[in-house]
Design a protein around this motif. Structure first.
Motif, PDB file in Angstrom:
ATOM      1  N   ALA A   1       0.846  -1.190   0.000  1.00  0.00           N
ATOM      2  CA  ALA A   1       0.000   0.000   0.000  1.00  0.00           C
ATOM      3  C   ALA A   1       0.882   1.241   0.000  1.00  0.00           C
ATOM      4  O   ALA A   1       1.827   1.341   0.783  1.00  0.00           O
ATOM      5  CB  ALA A   1      -0.907   0.010   1.228  1.00  0.00           C
ATOM      6  N   VAL A   2       0.557   2.156  -0.903  1.00  0.00           N
ATOM      7  CA  VAL A   2       1.249   3.450  -0.971  1.00  0.00           C
ATOM      8  C   VAL A   2       0.163   4.522  -0.937  1.00  0.00           C
ATOM      9  O   VAL A   2      -0.253   5.047  -1.983  1.00  0.00           O
ATOM     10  CB  VAL A   2       2.111   3.569  -2.241  1.00  0.00           C
ATOM     11  CG1 VAL A   2       2.922   4.871  -2.205  1.00  0.00           C
ATOM     12  CG2 VAL A   2       3.045   2.376  -2.381  1.00  0.00           C
ATOM     13  N   PRO A   3      -0.339   4.857   0.242  1.00  0.00           N
ATOM     14  CA  PRO A   3      -1.416   5.853   0.336  1.00  0.00           C
ATOM     15  C   PRO A   3      -0.953   7.222  -0.150  1.00  0.00           C
ATOM     16  O   PRO A   3       0.245   7.551  -0.107  1.00  0.00           O
ATOM     17  CB  PRO A   3      -1.747   5.883   1.830  1.00  0.00           C
ATOM     18  CG  PRO A   3      -1.188   4.610   2.382  1.00  0.00           C
ATOM     19  CD  PRO A   3       0.024   4.314   1.552  1.00  0.00           C
ATOM     20  N   ASN A   4      -1.905   8.026  -0.593  1.00  0.00           N
ATOM     21  CA  ASN A   4      -1.602   9.391  -1.004  1.00  0.00           C
ATOM     22  C   ASN A   4      -2.378  10.366  -0.123  1.00  0.00           C
ATOM     23  O   ASN A   4      -3.013   9.965   0.853  1.00  0.00           O
ATOM     24  CB  ASN A   4      -1.925   9.587  -2.491  1.00  0.00           C
ATOM     25  CG  ASN A   4      -3.367   9.229  -2.812  1.00  0.00           C
ATOM     26  OD1 ASN A   4      -4.302   9.750  -2.188  1.00  0.00           O
ATOM     27  ND2 ASN A   4      -3.563   8.336  -3.767  1.00  0.00           N
ATOM     28  N   ALA A   5      -2.333  11.644  -0.473  1.00  0.00           N
ATOM     29  CA  ALA A   5      -2.963  12.662   0.369  1.00  0.00           C
ATOM     30  C   ALA A   5      -4.462  12.468   0.513  1.00  0.00           C
ATOM     31  O   ALA A   5      -5.055  12.883   1.515  1.00  0.00           O
ATOM     32  CB  ALA A   5      -2.678  14.056  -0.215  1.00  0.00           C
ATOM     33  N   HIS A   6      -5.089  11.816  -0.472  1.00  0.00           N
ATOM     34  CA  HIS A   6      -6.535  11.615  -0.420  1.00  0.00           C
ATOM     35  C   HIS A   6      -6.929  10.362   0.354  1.00  0.00           C
ATOM     36  O   HIS A   6      -8.063  10.262   0.822  1.00  0.00           O
ATOM     37  CB  HIS A   6      -7.108  11.528  -1.840  1.00  0.00           C
ATOM     38  CG  HIS A   6      -6.923  12.771  -2.635  1.00  0.00           C
ATOM     39  ND1 HIS A   6      -7.677  13.910  -2.437  1.00  0.00           N
ATOM     40  CD2 HIS A   6      -6.046  13.070  -3.621  1.00  0.00           C
ATOM     41  CE1 HIS A   6      -7.281  14.851  -3.284  1.00  0.00           C
ATOM     42  NE2 HIS A   6      -6.300  14.363  -4.009  1.00  0.00           N
ATOM     43  N   THR A   7      -6.014   9.404   0.466  1.00  0.00           N
ATOM     44  CA  THR A   7      -6.382   8.110   1.046  1.00  0.00           C
ATOM     45  C   THR A   7      -5.651   7.773   2.347  1.00  0.00           C
ATOM     46  O   THR A   7      -6.018   6.805   3.018  1.00  0.00           O
ATOM     47  CB  THR A   7      -6.112   6.982   0.040  1.00  0.00           C
ATOM     48  OG1 THR A   7      -4.712   6.942  -0.284  1.00  0.00           O
ATOM     49  CG2 THR A   7      -6.915   7.182  -1.237  1.00  0.00           C
TER      50      THR A   7
END
Length: 222
Positions: free
Chosen positions: A186-192
């Motif tokens: 998992a590589v979450p971003n600013a939205h997730t």
């Protein structure tokens, strides 16, 4: 040492392309026709889903006086119109793909996006020929979090799911990959990043530039 992987299957939106803000803006523009706002509490249910599935949720939750397929079609027109000149790769996307290809990895794409959008974005990103297998939301009966897209991607790559690893940015995608039998980063971003559900991934990394070092240090690639 863990068994080495033979293939990497990428999600698209939020992993390879910075598109989620454009997608949300298109939905907000659409629901404003009925003087509605897209509630922030709804977002965890939307990220990672096919357009038609997201449309069904939005129409029901906001009580819009349209059928989900009509909402999906009209919102899609707004979204596609916003893309020219605004398509950007996520940081480290090209470098990671290059590094994996240099190591002999087979690469696939398993996305909820529909085929027209996916083809457009891959061309814009210069990645039209990067993947040996591309699975879109049009190719499966059930979208994420169902495992269908990842199972199909592994099949098209000619690799068992256990020998594949998915790279995802959203909990629904992580759930889909794990249900299909893939390992998952998992590589979450600013939205997730604030969403719940990443514990099911094998690891959570801060960016795509950390993926290759992690795979090498854990013995998953040579």
């Amino acid at each position: 040492m863990a068994e080495r992987i033979a293939a990497v299957v990428f999600d698209l939106d939020g992993v390879l392309v910075d598109s989620e803000a454009l997608q949300l803006a298109a939905w907000q523009c659409y629901v404003e026709r009925w003087e509605k706002k897209l509630p922030a509490t709804l977002l965890p249910r939307l990220f990672g889903r096919r357009l038609v599935d997201a449309a069904s949720i939005i129409v029901e939750e906001l009580g819009l006086p349209v059928a989900p397929d009509e909402a999906a079609r009209e919102r899609d027109a707004l979204f596609l119109a916003s893309l020219p000149g605004n398509v950007r790769p996520m940081p480290g996307a090209h470098e990671l793909i290059t590094g994996l290809r240099e190591r002999g990895m087979r690469l696939g794409l398993a996305t909820s996006g529909h085929r027209r959008y996916v083809q457009l974005v891959l061309v814009e990103l210069g990645l039209a020929d990067a993947f040996a297998a591309v699975v879109t939301g049009d190719d499966v009966a059930r979208g994420k979090p169902a495992p269908d897209c990842y199972r199909l991607a592994a099949s098209r790559l000619g690799v068992s799911p256990a020998a594949c690893i998915a790279i995802e940015d959203a909990p629904l995608g992580v759930a889909a990959a794990r249900a299909a039998g893939l390992r998952c980063i998992a590589v979450p971003n600013a939205h997730t990043a604030h969403l719940d559900g990443f514990a099911a991934a094998d690891t959570v990394l801060p960016g795509l530039d950390a993926v290759l070092p992690w795979l090498e240090s854990n013995g998953w690639i040579a």
